[in-house]
Design a protein around this motif. Structure first.
Motif, PDB file in Angstrom:
ATOM      1  N   GLU A  72      -1.244 -16.003   0.423  1.00 45.25           N
ATOM      2  CA  GLU A  72       0.073 -16.065   1.049  1.00 45.25           C
ATOM      3  C   GLU A  72       1.195 -15.857   0.046  1.00 45.25           C
ATOM      4  N   ASN A  73       0.961 -16.188  -1.211  1.00 44.97           N
ATOM      5  CA  ASN A  73       1.989 -16.077  -2.241  1.00 44.97           C
ATOM      6  C   ASN A  73       1.941 -14.767  -3.008  1.00 44.97           C
ATOM      7  N   GLU A  74       0.983 -13.897  -2.683  1.00 48.31           N
ATOM      8  CA  GLU A  74       0.857 -12.630  -3.406  1.00 48.31           C
ATOM      9  C   GLU A  74       2.035 -11.724  -3.087  1.00 48.31           C
ATOM     10  N   ASN A  75       2.436 -10.996  -4.073  1.00 46.89           N
ATOM     11  CA  ASN A  75       3.491 -10.002  -3.899  1.00 46.89           C
ATOM     12  C   ASN A  75       2.883  -8.812  -3.170  1.00 46.89           C
ATOM     13  N   PRO A  76       3.428  -8.438  -2.010  1.00 47.32           N
ATOM     14  CA  PRO A  76       2.834  -7.327  -1.266  1.00 47.32           C
ATOM     15  C   PRO A  76       2.901  -5.994  -1.999  1.00 47.32           C
ATOM     16  N   LYS A  77       3.825  -5.868  -2.951  1.00 48.57           N
ATOM     17  CA  LYS A  77       3.922  -4.613  -3.698  1.00 48.57           C
ATOM     18  C   LYS A  77       2.821  -4.483  -4.738  1.00 48.57           C
ATOM     19  N   THR A  78       2.240  -5.614  -5.158  1.00 51.13           N
ATOM     20  CA  THR A  78       1.200  -5.554  -6.174  1.00 51.13           C
ATOM     21  C   THR A  78      -0.167  -5.964  -5.636  1.00 51.13           C
ATOM     22  N   ALA A  79      -0.230  -6.493  -4.424  1.00 52.39           N
ATOM     23  CA  ALA A  79      -1.499  -6.939  -3.853  1.00 52.39           C
ATOM     24  C   ALA A  79      -2.444  -5.754  -3.699  1.00 52.39           C
ATOM     25  N   GLY A  80      -3.682  -5.960  -4.030  1.00 50.01           N
ATOM     26  CA  GLY A  80      -4.686  -4.930  -3.848  1.00 50.01           C
ATOM     27  C   GLY A  80      -4.734  -3.895  -4.951  1.00 50.01           C
ATOM     28  N   GLY A  81      -3.869  -4.015  -5.929  1.00 47.00           N
ATOM     29  CA  GLY A  81      -3.904  -3.107  -7.051  1.00 47.00           C
ATOM     30  C   GLY A  81      -3.341  -1.724  -6.771  1.00 47.00           C
ATOM     31  N   ASP A  82      -2.680  -1.540  -5.646  1.00 43.95           N
ATOM     32  CA  ASP A  82      -2.116  -0.226  -5.303  1.00 43.95           C
ATOM     33  C   ASP A  82      -0.793  -0.039  -6.025  1.00 43.95           C
ATOM     34  N   ALA A  83      -0.764   0.866  -6.984  1.00 44.53           N
ATOM     35  CA  ALA A  83       0.437   1.087  -7.794  1.00 44.53           C
ATOM     36  C   ALA A  83       1.428   2.028  -7.116  1.00 44.53           C
ATOM     37  N   SER A  84       1.093   2.573  -5.950  1.00 43.03           N
ATOM     38  CA  SER A  84       1.964   3.561  -5.323  1.00 43.03           C
ATOM     39  C   SER A  84       3.334   3.003  -4.971  1.00 43.03           C
ATOM     40  N   ASN A  85       3.421   1.705  -4.720  1.00 41.94           N
ATOM     41  CA  ASN A  85       4.709   1.103  -4.400  1.00 41.94           C
ATOM     42  C   ASN A  85       5.525   0.779  -5.645  1.00 41.94           C
ATOM     43  N   ARG A  86       4.927   0.793  -6.792  1.00 42.34           N
ATOM     44  CA  ARG A  86       5.629   0.395  -8.005  1.00 42.34           C
ATOM     45  C   ARG A  86       6.103   1.576  -8.824  1.00 42.34           C
ATOM     46  N   ILE A  87       5.489   2.724  -8.677  1.00 41.88           N
ATOM     47  CA  ILE A  87       5.848   3.878  -9.483  1.00 41.88           C
ATOM     48  C   ILE A  87       6.506   4.909  -8.576  1.00 41.88           C
ATOM     49  N   LYS A  88       7.788   5.133  -8.807  1.00 41.44           N
ATOM     50  CA  LYS A  88       8.520   6.104  -8.008  1.00 41.44           C
ATOM     51  C   LYS A  88       9.099   7.179  -8.905  1.00 41.44           C
ATOM     52  N   ASP A  89       9.236   8.347  -8.340  1.00 42.58           N
ATOM     53  CA  ASP A  89       9.917   9.426  -9.035  1.00 42.58           C
ATOM     54  C   ASP A  89      11.374   9.008  -9.208  1.00 42.58           C
ATOM     55  N   PRO A  90      11.956   9.234 -10.386  1.00 45.29           N
ATOM     56  CA  PRO A  90      13.345   8.826 -10.615  1.00 45.29           C
ATOM     57  C   PRO A  90      14.326   9.381  -9.578  1.00 45.29           C
ATOM     58  N   SER A  91      14.038  10.520  -8.994  1.00 48.70           N
ATOM     59  CA  SER A  91      14.948  11.081  -7.996  1.00 48.70           C
ATOM     60  C   SER A  91      14.952  10.254  -6.708  1.00 48.70           C
ATOM     61  N   GLU A  92      13.967   9.352  -6.550  1.00 52.79           N
ATOM     62  CA  GLU A  92      13.894   8.492  -5.374  1.00 52.79           C
ATOM     63  C   GLU A  92      14.464   7.101  -5.616  1.00 52.79           C
ATOM     64  N   TRP A  93      14.911   6.805  -6.837  1.00 51.75           N
ATOM     65  CA  TRP A  93      15.446   5.493  -7.142  1.00 51.75           C
ATOM     66  C   TRP A  93      16.744   5.259  -6.371  1.00 51.75           C
ATOM     67  N   THR A  94      16.906   4.060  -5.836  1.00 52.89           N
ATOM     68  CA  THR A  94      18.147   3.744  -5.132  1.00 52.89           C
ATOM     69  C   THR A  94      19.308   3.578  -6.102  1.00 52.89           C
ATOM     70  N   THR A  95      19.015   3.258  -7.349  1.00 56.35           N
ATOM     71  CA  THR A  95      20.073   3.093  -8.361  1.00 56.35           C
ATOM     72  C   THR A  95      20.094   4.250  -9.349  1.00 56.35           C
ATOM     73  N   GLY A  96      19.417   5.330  -9.023  1.00 56.83           N
ATOM     74  CA  GLY A  96      19.282   6.456  -9.940  1.00 56.83           C
ATOM     75  C   GLY A  96      20.578   7.141 -10.298  1.00 56.83           C
ATOM     76  N   ASP A  97      21.591   6.998  -9.429  1.00 59.09           N
ATOM     77  CA  ASP A  97      22.859   7.674  -9.707  1.00 59.09           C
ATOM     78  C   ASP A  97      23.832   6.809 -10.502  1.00 59.09           C
ATOM     79  N   GLU A  98      23.408   5.612 -10.873  1.00 59.30           N
ATOM     80  CA  GLU A  98      24.230   4.751 -11.728  1.00 59.30           C
ATOM     81  C   GLU A  98      24.135   5.239 -13.174  1.00 59.30           C
ATOM     82  N   PRO A  99      25.127   4.912 -13.998  1.00 63.59           N
ATOM     83  CA  PRO A  99      25.058   5.327 -15.407  1.00 63.59           C
ATOM     84  C   PRO A  99      23.790   4.790 -16.078  1.00 63.59           C
ATOM     85  N   MET A 100      23.264   5.567 -17.031  1.00 61.06           N
ATOM     86  CA  MET A 100      22.060   5.105 -17.731  1.00 61.06           C
ATOM     87  C   MET A 100      22.350   3.784 -18.431  1.00 61.06           C
ATOM     88  N   THR A 101      21.296   3.019 -18.636  1.00 62.70           N
ATOM     89  CA  THR A 101      21.428   1.726 -19.297  1.00 62.70           C
ATOM     90  C   THR A 101      21.585   1.914 -20.802  1.00 62.70           C
TER      91      THR A 101
END
Length: 81
Positions: free
Chosen positions: A9-38
């Protein structure tokens, strides 16, 4: 409730099951991608630009997504990737 049920019940759904597809996104899909670089991105990008002997690769006006893509490209050029 068993210990296993509590853990499930306490598992993070983004990391449960070892599926990395939810954690690795193309930078063009980032919601904050248009902010200035850090600051960290700027520093690393400058270092990589120098190592790749491509100082023109550093542009201080890049956004987060552009900086990430440039970092990936320069890592390959510099032999780090």
């Amino acid at each position: 409730m068993t210990k296993k049920q509590a853990t499930d019940e306490n598992e993070n759904p983004k990391t449960a099951g070892g599926d990395a597809s939810n954690r690795i996104k193309d930078p063009s899909e980032w919601t904050t991608g248009d902010e200035p670089m850090t600051g960290a991105q700027a520093s690393y990008l400058k270092t990589l630009s120098e190592e790749a002997k491509s100082p023109d690769s550093f542009e201080p006006d890049l956004d987060k997504a552009e900086a990430s893509k440039r970092i990936d490209a320069l890592r390959k050029e510099a032999g780090r990737g």
